[in-house]
Design a protein around this motif. Structure first.
Motif, short mmCIF file in Angstrom:
data_model
loop_
_atom_site.label_atom_id
_atom_site.label_comp_id
_atom_site.label_asym_id
_atom_site.label_seq_id
_atom_site.Cartn_x
_atom_site.Cartn_y
_atom_site.Cartn_z
N ARG A 50 -36.96 49.32 -60.07
CA ARG A 50 -36.13 49.16 -61.26
C ARG A 50 -34.91 48.36 -60.85
O ARG A 50 -34.10 48.82 -60.05
CB ARG A 50 -35.72 50.53 -61.80
N ILE A 51 -34.81 47.16 -61.39
CA ILE A 51 -33.74 46.24 -60.98
C ILE A 51 -32.90 45.84 -62.18
O ILE A 51 -33.26 46.12 -63.33
CB ILE A 51 -34.32 44.98 -60.29
N ASP A 52 -31.82 45.17 -61.92
CA ASP A 52 -30.95 44.67 -62.97
C ASP A 52 -31.76 43.72 -63.86
O ASP A 52 -32.30 42.72 -63.37
CB ASP A 52 -29.76 43.94 -62.35
N HIS A 57 -35.89 37.52 -64.19
CA HIS A 57 -36.59 36.23 -64.10
C HIS A 57 -36.54 35.66 -62.69
O HIS A 57 -37.51 35.06 -62.22
CB HIS A 57 -36.03 35.23 -65.12
N MET A 58 -35.43 35.83 -62.00
CA MET A 58 -35.33 35.38 -60.61
C MET A 58 -36.33 36.16 -59.75
O MET A 58 -37.03 35.60 -58.92
CB MET A 58 -33.90 35.60 -60.09
N ALA A 59 -36.41 37.47 -59.97
CA ALA A 59 -37.30 38.32 -59.17
C ALA A 59 -38.77 37.94 -59.33
O ALA A 59 -39.50 37.81 -58.35
CB ALA A 59 -37.08 39.78 -59.52
N ILE A 60 -39.19 37.74 -60.58
CA ILE A 60 -40.62 37.45 -60.79
C ILE A 60 -41.00 36.03 -60.36
O ILE A 60 -42.19 35.71 -60.30
CB ILE A 60 -41.07 37.73 -62.25
N SER A 61 -40.02 35.22 -60.01
CA SER A 61 -40.34 33.89 -59.47
C SER A 61 -40.70 33.97 -57.99
O SER A 61 -41.21 33.01 -57.43
CB SER A 61 -39.16 32.93 -59.68
N LYS A 62 -40.45 35.12 -57.36
CA LYS A 62 -40.76 35.30 -55.94
C LYS A 62 -42.24 35.64 -55.77
O LYS A 62 -42.81 36.33 -56.62
CB LYS A 62 -39.88 36.39 -55.34
N PRO A 63 -42.84 35.16 -54.70
CA PRO A 63 -44.26 35.45 -54.47
C PRO A 63 -44.53 36.96 -54.41
O PRO A 63 -43.78 37.71 -53.78
CB PRO A 63 -44.55 34.81 -53.11
N GLY A 64 -45.59 37.37 -55.08
CA GLY A 64 -46.02 38.76 -55.03
C GLY A 64 -45.30 39.68 -56.00
O GLY A 64 -45.55 40.88 -56.01
N CYS A 65 -44.42 39.14 -56.82
CA CYS A 65 -43.66 39.96 -57.78
C CYS A 65 -44.09 39.61 -59.20
O CYS A 65 -44.26 38.44 -59.54
CB CYS A 65 -42.16 39.74 -57.59
N THR A 67 -43.83 41.23 -63.55
CA THR A 67 -43.24 42.17 -64.50
C THR A 67 -44.15 43.40 -64.61
O THR A 67 -45.36 43.27 -64.71
CB THR A 67 -43.10 41.51 -65.88
N MET A 68 -43.54 44.56 -64.64
CA MET A 68 -44.30 45.79 -64.88
C MET A 68 -44.70 45.82 -66.35
O MET A 68 -43.88 45.56 -67.23
CB MET A 68 -43.46 47.01 -64.54
N VAL A 69 -45.95 46.13 -66.60
CA VAL A 69 -46.46 46.27 -67.96
C VAL A 69 -46.91 47.72 -68.11
O VAL A 69 -47.77 48.18 -67.36
CB VAL A 69 -47.62 45.30 -68.24
N PHE A 70 -46.29 48.40 -69.05
CA PHE A 70 -46.61 49.81 -69.28
C PHE A 70 -47.02 49.97 -70.73
O PHE A 70 -46.31 49.53 -71.62
CB PHE A 70 -45.40 50.69 -68.94
N THR A 71 -48.15 50.56 -70.95
CA THR A 71 -48.75 50.71 -72.28
C THR A 71 -48.77 49.37 -73.03
O THR A 71 -48.34 49.27 -74.18
CB THR A 71 -48.07 51.81 -73.14
N GLN A 72 -49.20 48.35 -72.32
CA GLN A 72 -49.35 46.98 -72.84
C GLN A 72 -48.03 46.35 -73.27
O GLN A 72 -48.01 45.42 -74.07
CB GLN A 72 -50.36 46.96 -73.98
N ARG A 73 -46.92 46.85 -72.71
CA ARG A 73 -45.61 46.31 -73.05
C ARG A 73 -44.89 45.88 -71.77
O ARG A 73 -44.65 46.70 -70.89
CB ARG A 73 -44.80 47.40 -73.76
N PRO A 74 -44.54 44.59 -71.64
CA PRO A 74 -43.78 44.14 -70.47
C PRO A 74 -42.41 44.80 -70.48
O PRO A 74 -41.78 44.92 -71.53
CB PRO A 74 -43.65 42.63 -70.67
N MET A 75 -41.95 45.22 -69.32
CA MET A 75 -40.69 45.94 -69.22
C MET A 75 -39.69 45.15 -68.38
O MET A 75 -39.84 45.06 -67.17
CB MET A 75 -40.93 47.33 -68.62
N SER A 76 -38.70 44.60 -69.03
CA SER A 76 -37.65 43.85 -68.34
C SER A 76 -36.85 44.81 -67.45
O SER A 76 -36.48 45.90 -67.89
CB SER A 76 -36.73 43.17 -69.35
N GLY A 77 -36.63 44.39 -66.22
CA GLY A 77 -35.89 45.23 -65.29
C GLY A 77 -36.79 46.10 -64.43
O GLY A 77 -36.31 46.81 -63.55
N TYR A 78 -38.08 46.05 -64.68
CA TYR A 78 -39.04 46.80 -63.87
C TYR A 78 -40.03 45.78 -63.31
O TYR A 78 -40.66 45.04 -64.07
CB TYR A 78 -39.79 47.84 -64.70
#
Length: 112
Positions: A50-52, A57-65, A67-78
């Motif tokens: 759980r990040i800021d 967007h910076m985080a998910i640009s890194k290899p291997g990262c 967005t967490m998707v929970f119950t078919q909903r993307p969760m910003s900050g996870y």
């Protein structure tokens, strides 16, 4: 898929010096709460942090990262981090530190 006990032990070791750490089984995995707030966990064998949300967007640009998707909903900050992106201690610490830094400002979920 059950969570990785090896990854759980890496997280336990990394968080061992911190007070107020609580482990909870949830979302089909294992979550580590810090000061009563979700911080990191393991879901489907991957590290969840759980990040800021401002850093999402910076985080998910890194290899291997991703967005967490929970119950078919993307969760910003996870974010979910693949095992391949946390092979070294430096890589692992980077993600854990992002989660710990945000935890200071994160809101706790409402008690039911």
């Amino acid at each position: 898929m059950p969570y990785s006990e090896q990854l759980a032990n890496r997280i336990r070791e990394r968080l061992a010096q911190l007070p107020n750490i609580e482990e909870k089984k949830m979302m089909g995995g294992l979550t580590f709460m810090y000061n009563g707030k979700m911080c990191v966990g393991i879901i489907k064998g991957e590290l969840m942090c759980r990040i800021d949300p401002a850093l999402h967007h910076m985080a998910i640009s890194k290899p291997g990262c991703k967005t967490m998707v929970f119950t078919q909903r993307p969760m910003s900050g996870y974010v979910m981090i693949a095992d391949s992106a946390i092979k070294t201690q430096k890589e692992f610490d980077y993600w854990i530190n992002l989660a710990l830094d945000f935890n200071k400002h994160a809101k706790a979920s409402k008690k039911k």
